[in-house]
Every structure is written in C-alpha cells, then in structure tokens.
Design an enzyme around this catalytic site. Structure first.
Site, mmCIF file in Angstrom:
data_model
loop_
_atom_site.group_PDB
_atom_site.id
_atom_site.type_symbol
_atom_site.label_atom_id
_atom_site.label_comp_id
_atom_site.label_asym_id
_atom_site.label_seq_id
_atom_site.Cartn_x
_atom_site.Cartn_y
_atom_site.Cartn_z
ATOM 1 N N LYS A 134 0.731 -1.316 -0.135
ATOM 2 C CA LYS A 134 0.020 -0.111 0.171
ATOM 3 C C LYS A 134 1.032 1.488 -0.165
ATOM 4 O O LYS A 134 1.999 1.542 0.168
ATOM 5 C CB LYS A 134 -0.923 0.510 1.079
ATOM 6 C CG LYS A 134 -2.121 0.967 1.399
ATOM 7 C CD LYS A 134 -2.754 0.187 2.919
ATOM 8 C CE LYS A 134 -3.753 1.742 3.225
ATOM 9 N NZ LYS A 134 -4.567 0.924 3.592
ATOM 10 N N SER A 209 -9.132 1.736 2.567
ATOM 11 C CA SER A 209 -8.064 2.734 1.883
ATOM 12 C C SER A 209 -6.872 1.831 0.718
ATOM 13 O O SER A 209 -6.378 2.642 0.836
ATOM 14 C CB SER A 209 -7.602 3.447 2.735
ATOM 15 O OG SER A 209 -7.257 2.509 3.511
ATOM 16 N N SER A 233 -9.873 -0.907 6.192
ATOM 17 C CA SER A 233 -9.930 -0.612 5.006
ATOM 18 C C SER A 233 -8.815 -1.850 4.881
ATOM 19 O O SER A 233 -8.522 -2.027 3.526
ATOM 20 C CB SER A 233 -8.331 0.281 5.047
ATOM 21 O OG SER A 233 -9.451 1.453 5.738
#
Length: 535
Positions: A134, A209, A233
C-alpha cells in the site's frame, strides 16, 4: 477614500494572484508525480519486453494460475525462477492497472532485490514471491503520499521494518498501490493519481483505503499484498473484490514509515497511527496465503528490528487444529442492516460450520450505535476535525471527501442546531461536533473505550466463545456511494475499537433471488441512509 479603495482593490488582486499561483504550483506537482509514475510504467514494460525476448517459453498463464503455496513450492524446488515469476506478475500488473488505475508506482529497486534474492543461498519462506504494498508503507527511495500533494516532496530514507522483513524472507516488493486522499475513506480516489476501479466491474468501487491493493490482487496482478486497516481498510476492499484479508491485532506487525515534510501531514500521520489502533495485514486470494505471510513476518527478524512488537511467532498448532469450536454468530449489528445477500452469506456459513461439527451460539455485539458515534468517530473528530482539515491546506480536496470536509468546516454552533433539527439526516456527522473540549474529557473518552472493551470481553467469556462469525459490508458499491455512507462501516469498525484480530473470506456471490429481496429492503427505519444503501 479613493486611496483606501485603491489599496483594498490592490490587496484583493494580490490575493487572487497568490491563490492562482498556489493552484498552478499544486497542478505542477501533481503533473510531475503522474509523469514520474508513467515513466516507471514504461521502464517496467520495457524490462518485461526484454525478458520475453530472452525467455520466450515462459508459461505466463500457468504461473498466474498457481496459488501462493504452490508457487512457493515451485520456487523453493527450483522448477521456477524468481526472475520468471517477477516479470510475469509485472506484466500482469501493467495490464490490470490499465483497466483499473490501481498502481501508484512500480518500485524500480525490485530488480536489485531480484538479483539479491538470486545470489542468496538461504531461501526464506517467501523466496522469489513478488509482493505489492500500500502507498504509505515505507520503502526506501519511494514516496508515502497518502494521496496528498504536500507529501510529494520527500522520499523515504530507509525501508520500514515490514519491508525489511519481507526482503529478509526472500520476497520482492515490486509495486505500490493507490489509496484515497488522506486514507480516511473506503472509496479509492485522490486528486493526484485518480480513481481506482473494481476489476470485477468497472462501475463499482474496489473499496478502501487499501483499494489499490484489492484491485491489483483481484485482477491477478499480484499474488500477495500488504494493506492497513483503521476502520475496515483491509476488510472492506477484500469484501468488495472477493478476496481474503486479515486485520491482525494492532502492532502485531510493524511497517509504516512516514517521510512527510509538511507539519500538518506529519500530525495527521501520527494521528492515524495512535488513535483507533491501526493494523497492517496481508491480502490475498485464499486463507493459506494469509497464514504463510503471517508465518514469514512473525519471525525473529521482526522482533529484533522493533522491540515493541510482541515476540510471539505464528501458532501453527492452533491454525492447523481441527478441534470443534464454540462459535458466536450474528448477521446484523442492530445499527446498519446489511443487504440480504450479506446476511445470507452468514447463514450459509453458519450451516456449513454446524455440519462440520462446530457449535454455533447466537451472539449480539453490545451498543454498536454508541460505539460508532461516541467511541469511533469521536476519536477521529475529538478536535472537531481540525487535524484532518489541516492536511488539505494548500491542496485540492477529492470529491469523495468533500461532504466530510465541508461538514467539519461548519461552525460548531451551527452543527449543533443542524443536529437538533435534522437528526435523522445528519446522524453520521453528529460525532463530528462531539468534540473533547479539554484534556480531561479526552482521558475520559479513552477510559470509556477501555470500559467498552471490558464489557465486550466479559460477554464473550460468559458465552465461552472461541471465535465470532459476523457479516461485513458489501457487495461492492457503485463508485461514488462510499462517500455517502460513512456509518455503513460498523461491521468492520467495531473490531478496530476493540483491537481484536479480524479476517474476511468470500463465501458466495450475489444471486437473482438476492436482487429481488433487495427490492423489499427497508433497513432499520427506511430513512435516507437505508434508501442510499439500497441504491
């Protein structure tokens, strides 16, 4: 008077020019970031082409069809080379990001790491495995942007602990994936790198996210990814994209490195790491992949690099045990009723577990509305959202965040009046006015979180539960809808407040019967939130 008017006019003109120059500077920074990304894509495409010319016999489809356990076995025995696997996945990632815009950047150092892996005599548990990470997980020489313009100027000086351990285990971090601006959304869009789409249906959101991770893995461009989870997330994108994901207990893994030049962004990064516990965890196509990743990461290297990580290795005995379990279950949390298909998935899983010899016990999580508004959201907006708003200073706010940003900007007294007059309509934002107005109030707020955790654990123990089966938000929303339903995340948020490990597995797909049942869905009280979820 004319002199004063001239001075005022000059000041206004100067302000307009200053703002215009500021916007031009922002646009220039964003264009430069996109240009750098495009160049990395071209560079990796060229590297793939060179590899294909050297090894035309590489069986791409066969490699991509292997599970992580099968792939590690082939790499360990030497029937596949790390080079072949890396360039196969780079090629596929290029294809997937063209369709979904899931990549923020390729990591050019992956080719150096490949050479290091090929030289090494000792083969780690993830030997030769390409891993995506990420956006904000620190990798030396790369940005950690969080989708913010003010974070574009500073490169990481060193690998984060998690990246160091991945490399130590023979993995090759090869790509960084897109995120929503500021990470505070379960959409996946930011003004710099744009909107990420769901590879299963481009009209749908991949979630967030960790949405870029989910889109890349679901599209077949990565076999293992690392995300982070502050309110769902990891689990929400996994739900939206049909993946497996694990949010461990916070600080079970350590790996976020912040290289942020702007003070307000530094403050927000610290805030994200130290409010509701944030956890790093793996995302993949099956549960065995998550387990292998955790085994690899929970090693002596992790414990030595960061002494604050509890030195507790992966418990293989518990994982492989087939002993019957006492399992609590629920299909609604009494706050935000989920669509019929998600509740059906829980019921089918419950029946499958009972058939496998496990004992299923009804369980009702206590006071979820209180947890959402008074514990979870109030933690984030204890200062009225001031810390969060500061990160957008001198930045362009993504459309997906504008409702929350605008609500934070409303004066406190006006918010209170709106909350009284329009409570059914503004309930998700009531917490944004429930600020902690003193240090004492903040200490009391954290005390209330501890009290709730104790009550939850007591209820769990009274029922003698080993584990709880629960629903998750889904299926994937149409793009643009996550921003309208902030409070729909109660199914995942609960376990961040509790700091319990929580995983997600896909068990079904939506049927025509589910769609027909959805037409009758009225939710909790057939209010605007329920109707929006139905849409």
């Amino acid at each position: 008077t004319s002199a004063a008017l001239a001075l005022l006019g000059g000041s206004v003109a100067a302000l307009v020019v200053w703002k215009w120059l500021g916007k031009k500077m922002i646009q220039k920074k964003m264009e430069e970031a996109r240009r750098t990304r495009d160049e990395s894509m071209k560079k990796m495409a060229k590297a793939v082409q060179q590899f294909r010319e050297q090894v035309p016999s590489a069986q791409t489809d066969a490699i991509l069809s292997l599970s992580l356990l099968e792939l590690t076995g082939r790499l360990q025995e030497g029937s596949l080379s790390p080079r072949t696997v890396l360039y196969t996945y780079v090629e596929k990632a290029l294809e997937v990001t063209q369709q979904t815009n899931c990549l923020r950047h390729f990591i050019p150092e992956c080719e150096e790491q490949l050479q290091e892996v090929e030289r090494r005599k000792e083969k780690g548990l993830l030997y030769g495995i390409p891993v995506s990470i990420k956006d904000h997980i620190g990798h030396k020489g790369q940005l950690a942007t969080c989708g913010l313009v003010q974070c574009l100027g500073t490169l990481m000086e060193d690998d984060s602990v998690l990246v160091k351990v991945l490399k130590r285990q023979g993995a090759i971090p090869f790509a960084m994936t897109n995120v929503p601006q500021s990470l505070f959304s379960y959409e996946c869009s930011n003004p710099i790198f744009g909107q990420t789409l769901n590879p299963l249906n481009p009209r749908r959101s991949p979630g967030g996210s960790s949405g870029g991770e989910a889109a890349l893995i679901a599209g077949g461009g990565s076999i293992l990814g690392i995300g982070s989870d502050l309110g769902g997330s990891i689990r929400l994108p996994s739900s939206f994209c049909g993946l497996c994901g694990l949010k461990p207990t916070a600080e079970r893994l350590r790996g976020v490195g912040w290289a942020v030049a702007h003070p307000s962004a530094q403050c927000w990064c610290f805030f994200l790491s130290h409010t509701v516990p944030c956890a790093l965890g793996p995302m993949a196509r099956d549960v065995d992949s998550l387990a292998l990743c955790m085994k690899a990461l929970l090693c002596q290297e992790m414990f030595q690099l960061d002494p604050t990580v509890p030195p507790v290795p992966f418990n293989e005995e518990v994982y492989s045990s087939s002993a019957p379990l006492r399992i609590g279950y629920y299909d609604t949390d009494g706050y935000f009723p989920l669509p019929p298909c998600m509740r059906r998935a829980v019921k089918e899983t419950r029946r499958a577990l009972q058939a496998a010899g496990h004992q299923l016990v009804p369980f009702s999580p206590p006071r979820v509305p209180y947890v959402m508004t008074e514990l979870f959201l109030k933690t984030f907006f204890a200062d009225g959202g001031r810390t969060w708003l500061d990160v957008f200073t001198g930045d362009i706010v993504d459309p997906g965040l504008k409702p929350q940003v605008n609500s934070c900007k409303i004066p406190r007294l006006v918010k209170k009046l709106l909350a009284l007059l329009l409570k059914p309509l503004v309930s998700p934002y009531v917490a944004m006015i429930s600020t902690c107005r003193s240090v004492r109030e903040m200490w009391n707020h954290h005390h209330q979180i501890q009290v709730y955790r104790s009550q939850f654990i007591t209820q769990w123990k009274e029922l003698q539960l080993d584990v709880v089966l629960c629903p998750v938000l889904g299926p994937a929303f149409t793009t643009g809808y996550p921003r309208k339903l902030l409070t729909a995340i109660t199914s995942t948020m609960l376990y961040n407040v509790l700091n319990f490990p929580a995983g997600i597995v896909p068990v079904s797909t939506v049927t025509e019967a589910d769609e027909e049942e959805l037409k009758l869905y009225k939710g909790c009280c057939d209010d605007p939130w329920d109707r929006t979820l139905k849409q």
